[in-house]
Design a protein around this motif. Structure first.
Motif, PDB file in Angstrom:
ATOM      1  N   GLU A 187       0.841  -1.206   0.000  1.00 54.52           N
ATOM      2  CA  GLU A 187       0.000   0.000   0.000  1.00 54.52           C
ATOM      3  C   GLU A 187       0.878   1.258   0.000  1.00 54.52           C
ATOM      4  O   GLU A 187       0.633   2.201  -0.748  1.00 54.52           O
ATOM      5  N   ARG A 188       1.913   1.246   0.863  1.00 55.24           N
ATOM      6  CA  ARG A 188       2.811   2.404   0.922  1.00 55.24           C
ATOM      7  C   ARG A 188       3.582   2.569  -0.391  1.00 55.24           C
ATOM      8  O   ARG A 188       3.760   3.678  -0.879  1.00 55.24           O
ATOM      9  N   GLU A 200       7.901   2.500   3.236  1.00 57.66           N
ATOM     10  CA  GLU A 200       7.549   1.504   2.219  1.00 57.66           C
ATOM     11  C   GLU A 200       8.067   0.118   2.592  1.00 57.66           C
ATOM     12  O   GLU A 200       7.513  -0.895   2.172  1.00 57.66           O
ATOM     13  N   SER A 252       2.702   1.666  -3.410  1.00 57.09           N
ATOM     14  CA  SER A 252       1.885   2.244  -4.493  1.00 57.09           C
ATOM     15  C   SER A 252       1.542   3.696  -4.223  1.00 57.09           C
ATOM     16  O   SER A 252       1.420   4.480  -5.156  1.00 57.09           O
ATOM     17  N   ALA A 253       1.482   4.077  -2.947  1.00 61.68           N
ATOM     18  CA  ALA A 253       1.200   5.486  -2.642  1.00 61.68           C
ATOM     19  C   ALA A 253       2.406   6.380  -2.925  1.00 61.68           C
ATOM     20  O   ALA A 253       2.247   7.551  -3.260  1.00 61.68           O
ATOM     21  N   CYS A 254       3.618   5.854  -2.765  1.00 61.09           N
ATOM     22  CA  CYS A 254       4.826   6.699  -2.834  1.00 61.09           C
ATOM     23  C   CYS A 254       5.584   6.619  -4.149  1.00 61.09           C
ATOM     24  O   CYS A 254       6.294   7.549  -4.520  1.00 61.09           O
ATOM     25  N   GLN A 255       5.493   5.488  -4.838  1.00 56.78           N
ATOM     26  CA  GLN A 255       6.387   5.246  -5.972  1.00 56.78           C
ATOM     27  C   GLN A 255       6.324   6.361  -7.021  1.00 56.78           C
ATOM     28  O   GLN A 255       7.353   6.814  -7.513  1.00 56.78           O
ATOM     29  N   ASP A 256       5.127   6.833  -7.340  1.00 53.60           N
ATOM     30  CA  ASP A 256       5.009   7.861  -8.369  1.00 53.60           C
ATOM     31  C   ASP A 256       5.692   9.159  -7.964  1.00 53.60           C
ATOM     32  O   ASP A 256       6.184   9.905  -8.796  1.00 53.60           O
ATOM     33  N   THR A 257       5.729   9.446  -6.664  1.00 50.95           N
ATOM     34  CA  THR A 257       6.350  10.697  -6.234  1.00 50.95           C
ATOM     35  C   THR A 257       7.831  10.548  -5.907  1.00 50.95           C
ATOM     36  O   THR A 257       8.645  11.362  -6.324  1.00 50.95           O
ATOM     37  N   GLU A 273       4.452  13.428   4.888  1.00 51.64           N
ATOM     38  CA  GLU A 273       3.954  12.741   3.711  1.00 51.64           C
ATOM     39  C   GLU A 273       3.747  11.252   4.003  1.00 51.64           C
ATOM     40  O   GLU A 273       2.916  10.586   3.404  1.00 51.64           O
ATOM     41  N   LYS A 274       4.482  10.753   4.968  1.00 49.18           N
ATOM     42  CA  LYS A 274       4.375   9.348   5.322  1.00 49.18           C
ATOM     43  C   LYS A 274       3.083   9.077   6.092  1.00 49.18           C
ATOM     44  O   LYS A 274       2.648   7.939   6.225  1.00 49.18           O
ATOM     45  N   GLY A 275       2.496  10.114   6.609  1.00 43.94           N
ATOM     46  CA  GLY A 275       1.298   9.889   7.397  1.00 43.94           C
ATOM     47  C   GLY A 275       1.625   9.629   8.842  1.00 43.94           C
ATOM     48  O   GLY A 275       0.797   9.199   9.631  1.00 43.94           O
TER      49      GLY A 275
END
Lengths: 95, 482, 479
Positions: free
Chosen positions: B33-34, B156, B36-41, B476-478
C-alpha cells in the motif's frame, strides 16, 4: 596538471569510450579541474611509505582443488545480447 | 487490525508477527500500500516485487518486508545498477547476503533505485529517473543508496540493504532521517554485489533504529568462502549486546571535521550528540585528525581506478544491453559503452583510466595508496585513545534536485566525512540527530575501530534511547508531522 | 658483417590442477563450448575470484625447481585490456610481485657444451577463452571453457643465441615440469605455448637490437623454423639499411613465414594495479621447506644414479629418463627383480619403438612393468628366443596381454633339444652341399644362410646361440 584533449582521447580509447566533440571539451575541462584538485596530495609527505592496497592484513585465502559442477550453459547464455545455443557472438575478432 | 504497522520498527514488526498480532500477509499488504502510494512521487523502486506470504520462521526479523539496492544480484530478478548498460540483466545467481536474508525469513519487496553503478551522492544519475527525498520532494534523498533510504523513510519497507563505497549508505540515511550503517570492510560478503570499487565497497542496512541495524547485520555478516576479502570472526551477537550502557566510553571528536564548509545548524546538532552521550556517562574529548584534506583526492583516485577496471566487463558481449549501431568489434565496444553509461560513470571511468595509465600511475594511483596508508595510520592512532569517533555525516542537509551535478568536484568534496571511513575499512553509522530550520533531517556519524561494529551500534542505541529523532517521519508518510 | 641473434622466451605452461585458478570449474581439455563455465568464468558482475591452493603449490614447486627465489610476500595484479576472449576485460596476473624470480636452468647442447639460462621471473595467471570465427555467420563465437585455466608464465633473460639452445631449454623445462608433476606440457593441447622475443645485432656488440615478438608457437618444429625465418628477415632488413619495427608477429605454419599482426586498437597500456579482490600471499619458511622435501628426483639425478648404481651408459640413462613415466616404468621393472641392462635394452628398443609407432606417450601406455618382466625372464630362462619374444611383445603391447597365454596358444616356446638340433643340422647340410662348399671356399656369407635354414627347420623356436654354435661346429668338423 594540464589535461589536454589528446590525453582525453588516449584515455577514452583505453576505456573504449567515444565522446563527441562537445563532450570531449567538457570532459577535458572537468578532468583538468578534478585532477588539479587531486594534486593537493603532493603536499603529503609519503617518502618511504608502503602503498596500502589491502586495508586489513588478510592473506593466503585459498580454496581446495575440488571440482564442483559447472553452470548449465543456457543459464550463462540467456543474458547474451547476441548468441546462439552454444556461444556468445561478436563481430569478427579473429585474424 | 487497528495497529499502524508501517509506524513500527523492523524489530517491533517482527515481534508482532511472532505474537500473531499481525500476519505476514498484513505486513506485505501494508508495504504494498505504501509503495503504491509513494512510488510515483519518490521513485524509490526500480523493480517492485509481489512476494507471497509465508509462515513465520525463527529469528527476530522473520516475515519483515525489506528491499534491496539494485546493485545486489538477485537470481531471476533484473539487477540493473540503475544503468542502461545492464538493462535486462537477470543474474542466474544470488548474492551471498540474499541467501542469508532469505534463510532468515526476510521478504523482499523488490529492487531499489540508486545512482548509476553507485557512483554519485544524489540518486539523480539513475537511468530510471531520480529518487526524491520523502521529507521534501524537491530535494535529493542523497546517494548512492537513495532509493534504500527514501523507501525506509517513507515507510515503504521496514529496512533496506544499501551499499557504501564512500558514504553511499550513511549520507542518504542522514538526508532522509533514518539510521544507516556501513560495517567493517570484510564482515559482509561482497559476492553478488556488483562492484564499484572493490577495496571500499561494503553492504549494510538502512533502518529506523540502531537496534534494527544490529538485527539486520546479525543476518548479513559472516565469513563467505566465495569472497577472498571476507574476514574470519565471531559474528551474530550484535543485537543481544545492545545495552545502551556507555559509561566510560571514550568518544573522540576530531576538530578537523567541524571547521570550514560545515553548516552551522549541522555542527550544532552533531555536537549535541556528544552532550547526550556524556550525560549517560561517556567521556568526550576533542582531538586533531590532520588528514582530512587528503581524504577526498585519495578516495576518488582509488575508487575511480578500481571502477575503471571493474566496469570494463560491461561491453555488450555477455549480458545486458548492446547498442544496435555498430559495424565491427571496436564499434560494438565504443558504441555500447558510450551510449550505455551515463556521464558521471564515464567521468569516473576516464579519471580512473587516467590515474592508472603509463606515466601517471606513480604520481596519482600509487600516491593515493600511500595517502591511504597515512590516513589508516591516523585512525589507528586515534583508536589507541578513543573507542568511538563522532563527526557529521554530511556538511549540509539535503540539497535540491539538480543543484549538485553541475559541479562534480563540489559534489565529491561533500563526501569528506564519509570517505575516510571506507579508506580505513572502519565501521561507521549515521544516526538522525536533529532537523535544520527547513525541517530537513541532520545525521551524525559514529566511527569505530576495525571490527568495532558493536561499539558504535551500542553508542547509537544509547543515543536513540535518549532521543526521538529517529522516530520522526516525514508528514507525507502519514506519521508524525513536524 | 656477421650477425648475432638474441632470443628471450616467454613460456606459458598450463598447470595440471583439477579446477581452475579462481573457481571450482573443471580444467578438463575439450568439452562442448561454454560447458565448463560458471558466472566467475564468464565474468558476470558481482562474482569474485578465490585462489586455488594447488595453483600456488605448483607455482612454488616450479619456482624452486628452476632454482628461483620465491617471493615471500606476493600479490596478484589486474592486466586491463578489451578483447572478447577476456570476459572481465582484465586478466588476473602478477606484475609487481611475481611468485619467483632470478632462476637458473642449466642446459646441455649436442656438442656437449653447457650453458645456464637465466629466468627473469615466474608468475601465476589465468588463461583466456577461445574465439572461433564462423565464416557462415560472419560472427566470432566466444567459448569461455578455458577462461581461468591456471597458467604459469616463465620469462627468461635474452640468453639464447640459437634455435638449438631454445629447444634444449624447452626440453629441459618440459622434463622438469613433468617430473614435478605440475604440468603435462602437451603442446598439441596448448598446455605449453611459447612467445619468442628476437632481435639481431652485429657480432660482438653488447647493445640489444629492436626486438619482435612471435606469439603462441605451439611445436618445437614451429619454434625452430620461426626463429630461423625471423632472424633471416631481420638480418636482411639491417643489411639493406632498414630498421626492425618493434611489433608482434604471427608465425604462419603453412606459409613458413612470420607476419605483422594488426595491433589491437593503437595503444598497449595495460594499467596493471593490485587486484583488490585477491588478498596477498605470505609464503612461510615451513611451507617452502615442505615443498622442497616433496620435490621428486629429477631426470638428471636419475641419470646419474642409473649410471652409478646400474652401470648403464649415459645414452641409455638419457633415453630412460626422457619421460617421467618411462623412468618410473623402468624402476618398477627393476623392483620386480629384472636385470637393469636387459630391461634398459627392451625399453629403448621395443617400448620406445612401439610408443613412437603408435604416437603415444609413456604415461598413456597400457603395458605394465610385470608383463615386460615376464617376457624378459622367459628369454633369460631359455623359454623364448629373442626374435620370438619381440613378436610376443608386439602382440601384447596394446592391451597389456597375457604373455604366458599367448606363448602357449601360439606354441612359441623355445626348443632346447640337442638331438633335434643335431638332426636339423644334418638335414640342412645334406640338402645344401653347395653352400657348405662355398663356405669352405671362403664365402663367409654362406654361414648365415645355413644358420637361417636350420632355424627354419626348427620352426624359429630354437635358441639362436645354440644354432650358431652347432652350425659352426659342424663346419669346423668338415674342414
Amino acid at each position: 596538471m594540464k589535461i589536454t584533449e589528446e590525453l582525453v582521447d588516449y584515455v577514452a580509447i583505453l576505456s573504449r569510450l567515444k565522446p563527441d566533440e562537445e563532450e570531449r571539451a567538457r570532459i577535458t575541462a572537468e578532468l583538468e579541474k578534478i585532477v588539479s584538485y587531486m594534486d593537493v596530495l603532493n603536499a603529503l609527505d609519503t617518502e618511504g611509505i608502503e602503498p596500502l592496497s589491502h586495508v586489513f592484513p588478510v592473506k593466503n585465502v585459498l580454496r581446495e582443488d575440488a571440482v564442483e559442477p559447472s553452470f548449465l550453459r543456457e543459464e550463462l547464455l540467456k543474458n547474451a545480447p547476441v548468441g546462439d545455443e552454444e556461444a556468445f557472438l561478436v563481430p569478427k575478432a579473429v585474424e | 487490525m487497528d495497529m499502524e504497522l508501517t509506524r513500527l520498527t523492523a524489530l517491533e514488526l517482527g515481534a508482532a508477527l511472532k505474537k500473531g498480532e499481525a500476519s505476514p500477509a498484513d505486513a506485505i499488504a501494508a508495504a504494498q500500500e505504501r509503495i503504491s502510494a509513494c512510488q510515483d512521487t519518490n521513485n524509490a523502486f526500480i523493480t517492485p516485487a509481489s512476494p507471497s506470504p509465508a509462515p513465520i520462521g525463527d529469528g527476530p526479523l522473520a516475515g519483515v518486508p525489506m528491499a534491496l539496492k539494485d546493485n545486489i544480484c538477485t537470481k531471476g530478478v533484473q539487477t540493473s545498477c540503475a544503468s542502461r548498460i545492464l538493462g535486462g540483466f537477470i543474474p542466474p545467481y544470488n548474492a551471498t547476503i540474499v541467501e542469508r536474508l532469505s534463510a532468515a525469513g526476510s521478504v523482499s519487496m523488490g529492487k531499489l533505485n540508486m545512482d548509476e553503478f553507485a557512483m554519485g551522492s544524489t540518486s539523480e544519475t539513475s537511468f530510471y529517473g531520480p529518487t526524491r527525498n520523502p521529507w521534501d520532494l524537491s530535494r535529493i534523498p542523497g546517494g548512492s543508496s537513495g532509493g534504500s533510504a527514501a523507501a525506509v523513510a517513507a515507510g515503504e519497507v521496514w529496512y533496506a540493504i544499501g551499499s557504501d563505497t564512500g558514504g553511499s549508505i550513511r549520507q542518504p540515511a542522514a538526508y532522509c532521517g533514518v539510521t544507516g550503517m556501513k560495517p567493517t570492510y570484510g564482515t559482509v560478503s561482497r559476492y553478488g554485489l556488483i562492484a564499484y570499487a572493490s577495496s571500499l565497497d561494503q553492504m549494510g542496512p538502512i533502518a529506523r533504529s540502531a537496534a534494527d541495524c544490529a538485527a539486520v547485520l546479525d543476518i548479513m555478516q559472516g565469513r563467505d568462502p566465495r569472497d577472498g576479502t571476507s574476514l574470519e570472526g565471531h559474528y551474530g551477537g550484535l543485537l543481544p549486546s545492545l545495552t545502551g550502557d556507555v559509561r566510560g566510553l571514550k568518544i573522540g571528536v576530531p576538530a578537523d571535521c567541524f571547521g570550514q564548509g560545515l553548516d552551522s545548524e549541522v555542527r550544532k546538532a552533531v555536537l549535541a550528540v556528544a552532550h547526550v552521550l556524556k550525560s549517560r556517562g561517556a567521556l568526550v574529548e576533542e582531538f586533531s585528525l590532520p588528514i582530512m584534506e587528503y581524504v577526498v583526492p585519495a578516495y576518488y583516485i582509488i575508487a575511480c581506478a578500481e571502477a575503471s577496471s571493474n566496469l570494463s566487463r560491461f561491453d555488450g558481449v555477455k549480458y545486458g544491453w548492446r547498442s544496435p549501431k555498430y559495424e565491427d568489434l571496436s564499434g560494438l565496444y565504443a558504441r555500447t559503452r558510450t551510449e550505455g553509461f551515463g556521464s558521471e560513470v564515464k567521468r569516473r571511468i576516464l579519471l580512473g583510466t587516467f590515474v592508472l595509465s603509463t606515466g601517471y600511475y606513480d604520481a596519482y594511483y600509487k600516491k593515493a595508496l600511500q595517502a591511504k596508508a597515512v590516513i589508516t595510520k591516523a585512525y589507528d592512532e586515534a583508536f589507541q585513545k578513543y573507542d568511538v569517533l563522532l563527526t557529521p555525516t554530511t556538511p549540509t542537509t539535503a540539497p535540491k534536485l539538480g543543484e549538485s551535478l553541475g559541479d562534480p568536484l563540489k559534489m565529491y568534496l561533500s563526501d569528506i566525512y564519509t570517505v575516510p571511513v571506507n579508506l580505513a575499512g572502519l565501521p561507521g553509522i549515521s544516526i538522525p540527530c536533529g532537523f535544520d530550520s527547513q525541517g530537513l533531517p541532520i545525521g551524525a556519524q559514529l566511527i569505530g575501530p576495525p571490527l568495532g561494529d558493536g561499539i558504535i551500534l551500542n553508542a547509537a542505541h544509547a543515543f536513540q534511547q535518549e532521543t526521538e529523532y529517529h522516530k520522526k517521519a516525514p508528514a507525507e508518510k502519514g506519521g508524525v508531522s513536524l | 658483417m656477421t650477425w648475432e641473434t638474441v632470443i628471450g622466451l616467454e613460456t606459458h605452461v598450463e598447470l595440471c590442477t583439477k579446477t581452475k585458478i579462481f573457481c571450482s570449474c573443471t580444467t578438463e581439455f575439450g568439452g562442448a563450448p561454454n560447458t565448463h563455465c560458471c558466472p566467475v568464468c564468464t565474468g558476470m558482475p558481482g562474482t569474485l575470484p578465490v585462489l586455488n591452493k594447488k595453483v600456488l603449490e605448483f607455482a612454488v614447486k616450479a619456482g624452486l625447481a628452476l632454482n628461483g627465489e620465491i617471493t615471500r610476500h606476493c600479490k596478484f595484479d589486474r592486466k586491463n585490456y578489451f578483447y572478447p576472449d577476456l570476459p572481465k576485460a582484465y586478466q588476473i596476473s602478477q606484475l609487481y610481485l611475481p611468485i619467483a624470480r632470478n632462476g637458473r636452468v642449466p642446459i646441455r647442447l649436442e656438442s656437449g657444451a653447457e650453458k645456464v639460462v637465466h629466468i627473469h621471473e615466474l608468475h601465476m595467471e589465468e588463461d583466456a577463452g577461445k574465439l572461433v570465427h564462423d565464416p557462415w555467420l560472419e560472427e566470432t563465437r566466444c567459448d569461455y571453457n578455458r577462461c581461468g585455466v591456471p597458467l604459469i608464465e616463465i620469462v627468461t633473460e635474452p640468453d639464447f643465441r640459437t634455435a638449438e639452445e631454445v629447444i634444449a631449454y624447452l626440453e629441459k623445462l618440459r622434463s622438469i615440469l613433468q617430473y614435478l608433476g605440475v604440468s603435462d606440457c602437451k603442446m598439441q593441447e596448448g598446455s605449453l605455448r611459447c612467445d619468442v622475443n628476437l632481435s639481431v645485432r652485429p657480432a660482438g656488440s653488447m647493445e640489444l637490437g629492436t626486438r619482435t615478438e612471435m606469439k603462441n608457437l605451439s611445436s618445437f618444429k614451429a619454434i625452430a623454423r620461426a626463429i630461423a625465418y625471423e632472424a633471416k628477415r631481420q638480418i636482411e632488413l639491417m643489411e639493406e639499411g632498414k630498421s626492425v619495427v618493434q611489433e608482434t608477429r604471427r608465425w604462419d605454419e603453412n606459409k613458413d613465414a612470420t607476419f605483422a599482426m594488426r595491433s589491437k586498437e593503437n595503444a598497449q597500456d595495460y594499467r596493471y594495479f593490485p587486484d583488490p579482490d585477491v588478498p596477498p600471499l605470505e609464503i612461510s619458511e615451513e611451507y617452502l621447506e615442505q615443498l622442497r622435501r616433496e620435490q621428486p628426483e629429477m631426470a638428471e639425478e636419475k641419470m646419474a644414479r642409473y649410471q652409478r648404481e646400474y652401470g648403464l651408459p649415459p645414452y641409455d640413462t638419457q633415453m630412460l629418463t626422457s619421460q617421467k613415466a618411462l623412468a618410473a616404468f623402468f624402476e618398477t621393472c627393476l623392483s620386480l627383480g629384472s636385470d637393469p641392462k636387459q630391461t634398459a635394452n627392451w625399453i629403448m628398443g621395443q617400448v620406445l619403438g612401439q610408443l613412437s609407432a603408435k604416437g603415444i606417450e609413456a604415461k598413456d601406455m597400457k603395458l605394465t612393468p610385470s608383463t615386460l618382466v615376464t617376457l624378459i625372464s622367459m628369454v633369460k630362462g631359455g623359454r623364448l628366443n629373442r626374435n620370438t619374444a619381440v613378436k610376443v611383445f608386439e602382440a601384447v603391447f596394446d592391451d597389456d596381454g597375457d604373455v604366458e597365454g599367448y606363448v602357449k596358444a601360439h606354441g612359441l616356446e623355445q626348443i632346447n633339444d640337442p638331438e633335434a638340433l643335431t638332426a636339423a643340422v644334418e638335414k640342412v647340410f645334406a640338402a645344401n652341399t653347395q653352400s657348405v662348399a662355398d663356405f669352405k671356399a671362403g664365402k663367409e656369407k654362406a654361414f648365415g644362410f645355413l644358420v637361417g635354414q636350420v632355424m627354419r627347420e626348427m620352426k624359429g623356436k630354437a635358441d639362436p646361440q645354440a644354432v650358431n654354435s652347432a652350425v659352426r661346429k659342424k663346419l669346423n668338423a668338415e674342414r
